[in-house]
Design an enzyme around this catalytic site. Structure first.
Site, PDB file in Angstrom:
ATOM      1  N   CYS A  60    -101.358  52.965  -3.681  1.00  0.00           N
ATOM      2  CA  CYS A  60    -102.693  53.534  -3.924  1.00  0.00           C
ATOM      3  C   CYS A  60    -102.742  54.927  -3.279  1.00  0.00           C
ATOM      4  CB  CYS A  60    -103.765  52.644  -3.291  1.00  0.00           C
ATOM      5  SG  CYS A  60    -103.601  52.563  -1.505  1.00  0.00           S
ATOM      6  N   HIS A 116     -98.838  46.970   4.907  1.00  0.00           N
ATOM      7  CA  HIS A 116     -98.365  45.594   4.996  1.00  0.00           C
ATOM      8  C   HIS A 116     -97.340  45.306   3.907  1.00  0.00           C
ATOM      9  CE1 HIS A 116    -102.101  44.386   7.453  1.00  0.00           C
ATOM     10  NE2 HIS A 116    -101.090  44.649   8.229  1.00  0.00           N
ATOM     11  N   CYS A 174    -106.849  55.908   6.123  1.00  0.00           N
ATOM     12  CA  CYS A 174    -107.301  56.235   4.759  1.00  0.00           C
ATOM     13  C   CYS A 174    -108.761  56.718   4.810  1.00  0.00           C
ATOM     14  CB  CYS A 174    -107.200  54.989   3.882  1.00  0.00           C
ATOM     15  SG  CYS A 174    -107.876  55.270   2.247  1.00  0.00           S
ATOM     16  N   GLU A 220    -107.779  46.506   9.912  1.00  0.00           N
ATOM     17  CA  GLU A 220    -108.846  47.407   9.431  1.00  0.00           C
ATOM     18  C   GLU A 220    -110.215  46.918   9.916  1.00  0.00           C
ATOM     19  OE1 GLU A 220    -109.331  47.968   5.071  1.00  0.00           O
ATOM     20  OE2 GLU A 220    -111.457  47.959   5.543  1.00  0.00           O
ATOM     21  N   THR A 222    -112.626  47.275   3.030  1.00  0.00           N
ATOM     22  CA  THR A 222    -112.442  48.117   1.840  1.00  0.00           C
ATOM     23  C   THR A 222    -111.775  47.403   0.658  1.00  0.00           C
ATOM     24  OG1 THR A 222    -110.355  48.907   2.736  1.00  0.00           O
ATOM     25  CG2 THR A 222    -112.279  50.295   3.119  1.00  0.00           C
TER      26      THR A 222
HETATM   27  S1  SF4 Z   1    -108.841  51.791   1.363  1.00  0.00           S
HETATM   28 FE1  SF4 Z   1    -106.850  50.796   1.375  1.00  0.00          FE
HETATM   29  S2  SF4 Z   1    -106.523  50.248  -0.775  1.00  0.00           S
HETATM   30 FE2  SF4 Z   1    -108.132  51.796  -0.770  1.00  0.00          FE
HETATM   31  S3  SF4 Z   1    -107.077  53.763  -1.082  1.00  0.00           S
HETATM   32 FE3  SF4 Z   1    -107.300  53.408   1.131  1.00  0.00          FE
HETATM   33  S4  SF4 Z   1    -105.392  52.438   1.765  1.00  0.00           S
HETATM   34 FE4  SF4 Z   1    -105.538  52.234  -0.461  1.00  0.00          FE
END
Ligand code: SF4
Length: 288
Positions: free
Chosen positions: A18, A46, A100, A130, A167
């Protein structure tokens, strides 16, 4: 055992890394070129295969801040709590922060809610890094759970509740969770704020995988066993068709393909393209 079945292999329209994982890996590779070896606080994603590849590049995983021995340390895409962040930044270290932006958004939302006096409820797995990080931003004034009944069990539930989500959760499950809380708190003078912190990338990937699962006889979901978003894709696709979660091509059992004409392939957000290609190659070999 080789199956003589003619099988159509269809890949989901979006699979592989992603946005957040691509960004994190780019940042780590850049840092390894610049500084040589470095350490990441927890696995940056992971996925065992990705971690092994990074390890060979000098990017090593450590569990805790106390384990830091290198001058350069990276924060994983899952983020860390504000207390850990402060502790890390108080040391003379070069920090590579790959959190992220979607996770940062949830962290900021949790902090604002807690600062405004709300009890923060996170729809998510309490033990996931997270979620622990987001809860840290809420100064631990809250609860992380996937079961709304846990909220009812709380003694002296504060009357101001802020609800947000890990998320990578399934939007429909978050909506059901929120509805249950509203049902049990309405008419009891509660003030409730709801923030949709589910990531856009995951939302789209879930939708596309679900659509594909409805069209095929079997789905393969490729991803790390410890990857929460991969497990969620597996749960979703299982509702529509026979689904198997695999980490490597070697885990495909040829018997699964017996009598199947269409096979769908999707992946978690931390699954490398090489793993996907290996799965497709093995599937094709099994279909000859
Ligand atoms: S929140 Fe997690 S799944 Fe969504 S873009 Fe960021 S790393 Fe990727």
């Amino acid at each position: 055992m080789r199956m003589k079945t003619k099988i159509q292999i269809i890949k989901a329209k979006e699979l592989g890394f992603c946005y957040g994982v691509c960004r994190a890996i780019d940042m780590l590779e850049q840092a390894s070129k610049e500084y040589g070896s470095l350490q990441t606080l927890g696995p940056v994603v992971h996925n065992e295969q990705v971690i092994k590849k990074l390890d060979k590049m000098g990017i090593h995983v450590i569990k805790n801040i106390e384990d830091v021995t290198e001058p350069v340390v990276a924060i994983s895409s899952h983020g860390i709590s504000s207390v850990e962040n402060d502790l890390l930044r108080s040391k003379s270290l070069k920090i590579v922060d790959t959190t992220c932006p979607f996770v940062s958004r949830a962290q900021i939302a949790a902090r604002r809610l807690a600062e405004a006096g709300f009890f923060v409820i996170i729809f998510g797995e309490a033990g996931h890094p997270e979620v622990k990080g987001i809860m840290g931003y809420a100064k631990n004034q809250g609860l992380a759970t996937l079961d709304s009944a846990d909220i009812d069990k709380l003694r002296n539930l504060p009357r101001r509740l802020g609800i947000l989500s890990q998320t990578t959760q399934i939007p429909e499950s978050f909506i059901a969770f929120v509805k249950n809380i509203l049902d049990s708190t309405l008419q009891r003078d509660f003030e409730i704020r709801i923030l949709d912190t589910i990531c856009h990338d995951i939302r789209r990937r879930q939708l596309l995988s679900l659509e594909l699962a409805a069209k095929v006889d079997i789905m393969l979901v490729i991803g790390g066993k410890s990857s929460a978003n991969t497990r969620r894709l597996f749960e979703l696709c299982s509702k529509n068709t026979e689904t198997h979660m695999i980490e490597t091509a070697g885990e495909i059992d040829p018997i699964w393909l017996k009598g199947k004409n269409k096979i769908g392939v999707t992946s978690g957000t931390s699954t490398a393209d090489t793993s996907i290609k290996e799965v497709i190659t093995r599937l094709k070999a099994l279909c000859i």
